[in-house]
Design an enzyme around this catalytic site. Structure first.
Site, PDB file in Angstrom:
ATOM      1  N   HIS A 105      21.665 -35.708  14.613  1.00 39.96           N
ATOM      2  CA  HIS A 105      20.945 -34.920  13.613  1.00 39.96           C
ATOM      3  C   HIS A 105      21.578 -33.564  13.332  1.00 39.96           C
ATOM      4  O   HIS A 105      21.274 -32.933  12.318  1.00 39.96           O
ATOM      5  CB  HIS A 105      19.500 -34.707  14.069  1.00 39.96           C
ATOM      6  CG  HIS A 105      18.874 -35.949  14.610  1.00 39.96           C
ATOM      7  ND1 HIS A 105      18.746 -36.186  15.972  1.00 39.96           N
ATOM      8  CD2 HIS A 105      18.393 -37.045  13.984  1.00 39.96           C
ATOM      9  CE1 HIS A 105      18.181 -37.375  16.160  1.00 39.96           C
ATOM     10  NE2 HIS A 105      17.959 -37.926  14.984  1.00 39.96           N
ATOM     11  N   ARG A 119      14.957 -22.824   2.246  1.00 46.15           N
ATOM     12  CA  ARG A 119      14.640 -21.457   2.664  1.00 46.15           C
ATOM     13  C   ARG A 119      15.660 -20.983   3.692  1.00 46.15           C
ATOM     14  O   ARG A 119      16.011 -19.800   3.736  1.00 46.15           O
ATOM     15  CB  ARG A 119      13.220 -21.363   3.216  1.00 46.15           C
ATOM     16  CG  ARG A 119      12.754 -19.910   3.406  1.00 46.15           C
ATOM     17  CD  ARG A 119      11.280 -19.827   3.687  1.00 46.15           C
ATOM     18  NE  ARG A 119      10.509 -20.326   2.562  1.00 46.15           N
ATOM     19  CZ  ARG A 119       9.349 -20.956   2.661  1.00 46.15           C
ATOM     20  NH1 ARG A 119       8.823 -21.175   3.851  1.00 46.15           N
ATOM     21  NH2 ARG A 119       8.705 -21.360   1.590  1.00 46.15           N
ATOM     22  N   GLY A 172       7.226 -19.609   8.781  1.00 46.14           N
ATOM     23  CA  GLY A 172       6.652 -20.598   7.887  1.00 46.14           C
ATOM     24  C   GLY A 172       5.398 -20.107   7.199  1.00 46.14           C
ATOM     25  O   GLY A 172       5.081 -18.918   7.197  1.00 46.14           O
ATOM     26  N   THR A 173       4.680 -21.057   6.628  1.00 42.92           N
ATOM     27  CA  THR A 173       3.467 -20.747   5.872  1.00 42.92           C
ATOM     28  C   THR A 173       2.252 -21.311   6.593  1.00 42.92           C
ATOM     29  O   THR A 173       2.370 -22.173   7.463  1.00 42.92           O
ATOM     30  CB  THR A 173       3.531 -21.340   4.463  1.00 42.92           C
ATOM     31  OG1 THR A 173       3.649 -22.770   4.557  1.00 42.92           O
ATOM     32  CG2 THR A 173       4.725 -20.785   3.699  1.00 42.92           C
ATOM     33  N   ASP A 220      -2.076 -19.838   1.562  1.00 42.78           N
ATOM     34  CA  ASP A 220      -3.325 -20.349   1.012  1.00 42.78           C
ATOM     35  C   ASP A 220      -4.483 -19.790   1.839  1.00 42.78           C
ATOM     36  O   ASP A 220      -4.315 -19.509   3.024  1.00 42.78           O
ATOM     37  CB  ASP A 220      -3.434 -21.876   1.112  1.00 42.78           C
ATOM     38  CG  ASP A 220      -2.162 -22.630   0.793  1.00 42.78           C
ATOM     39  OD1 ASP A 220      -2.221 -23.470  -0.093  1.00 42.78           O
ATOM     40  OD2 ASP A 220      -1.139 -22.409   1.462  1.00 42.78           O
TER      41      ASP A 220
END
Length: 236
Positions: free
Chosen positions: A8, A28, A93-94, A208
């Site tokens: 990978h 990103r 991250g988000t 969010d």
């Protein structure tokens, strides 16, 4: 550091730094490398999971995408730790906020990561395990955020395997336990790091607000997430 390869990650001789930033989105990772790093060199493109190594303020640092969910994060972070010798893994991250005091674009430092995943079962522990961040990274990140005046929350997040949950009561149950937000990777990262004796921290930006049904646009995210990236790069 001797470089190897896995199915990978194939660095082709490019060094992977001991400190790495891990956004979920490989694009990103590309943005961070091109925007923040000096002399970035790509070390991975397998499955378009882009990885780069460069320098930031004179310190070598790498950045690489991890994909979505704990299986993907856990696979890449395990290989980075055990094959390539990475010592400091910083997820950026988000998340979806579930507490009233939180707003879009706020930053979350994941002191702990509760989870509905069964990833921990591989360790055959005689009890429940608490997934926690490396305090040295957490302390430094909080100091950096405060110095820059960024709005930051420190606490417990939920790393969930479920994005579309058939149980409509699940979020409220987690909210009552003080969970700040929901994301999908941190618990796996923290377990891998703890088992290997290395450092890990997750830094999130609220994209969010689940309870208020508020969302950011992709364009807004690209601009607002620079605060999170600056905190993370300060840990290199």
């Amino acid at each position: 550091m001797e470089q190897k390869e896995t199915p990978h990650i194939k660095p082709n001789g490019v060094e992977i730094a001991e400190t790495i930033l891990l956004p979920g989105d490989p694009l990103r990772a590309k943005f961070i490398a091109e925007t923040y790093l000096d002399n970035p060199v790509q070390f991975n493109s397998v499955r378009n999971m882009f990885g780069y190594t460069g320098s930031y303020q004179g310190k070598k640092v790498s950045v690489m995408g991890t994909g979505m969910g704990m299986p993907s994060m856990s696979l890449y972070s395990w290989e980075l730790i055990h094959v390539f010798g990475v010592k400091n893994l910083i997820r950026i991250g988000t998340c979806g906020a579930i507490q009233d005091q939180m707003n879009l674009y706020d930053i979350v430092l994941a002191m702990g990561a509760s989870t509905d995943s069964r990833y921990v079962h591989q360790y055959d522990l005689p009890g429940e395990y608490s997934n926690i961040a490396s305090f040295s990274l957490l302390e430094k990140a909080k100091k950096g955020a405060d110095e820059k005046g960024f709005p930051v929350h420190v606490g417990n997040v939920l790393s969930s395997d479920i994005f579309y949950n058939a149980d409509s009561t699940a979020i409220e149950k987690w909210r009552k336990m003080g969970i700040l937000c929901v994301e999908m990777e941190t618990a796996g990262l923290y377990m891998n790091a703890a088992y290997a004796g290395v450092n890990a921290l997750t830094i999130l930006t609220v994209s969010d607000h689940i309870l208020r049904n508020e969302q950011t646009t992709p364009e807004e995210r690209q601009n607002a997430f620079t605060q999170m990236m600056e905190i993370a790069l300060g840990l290199a």
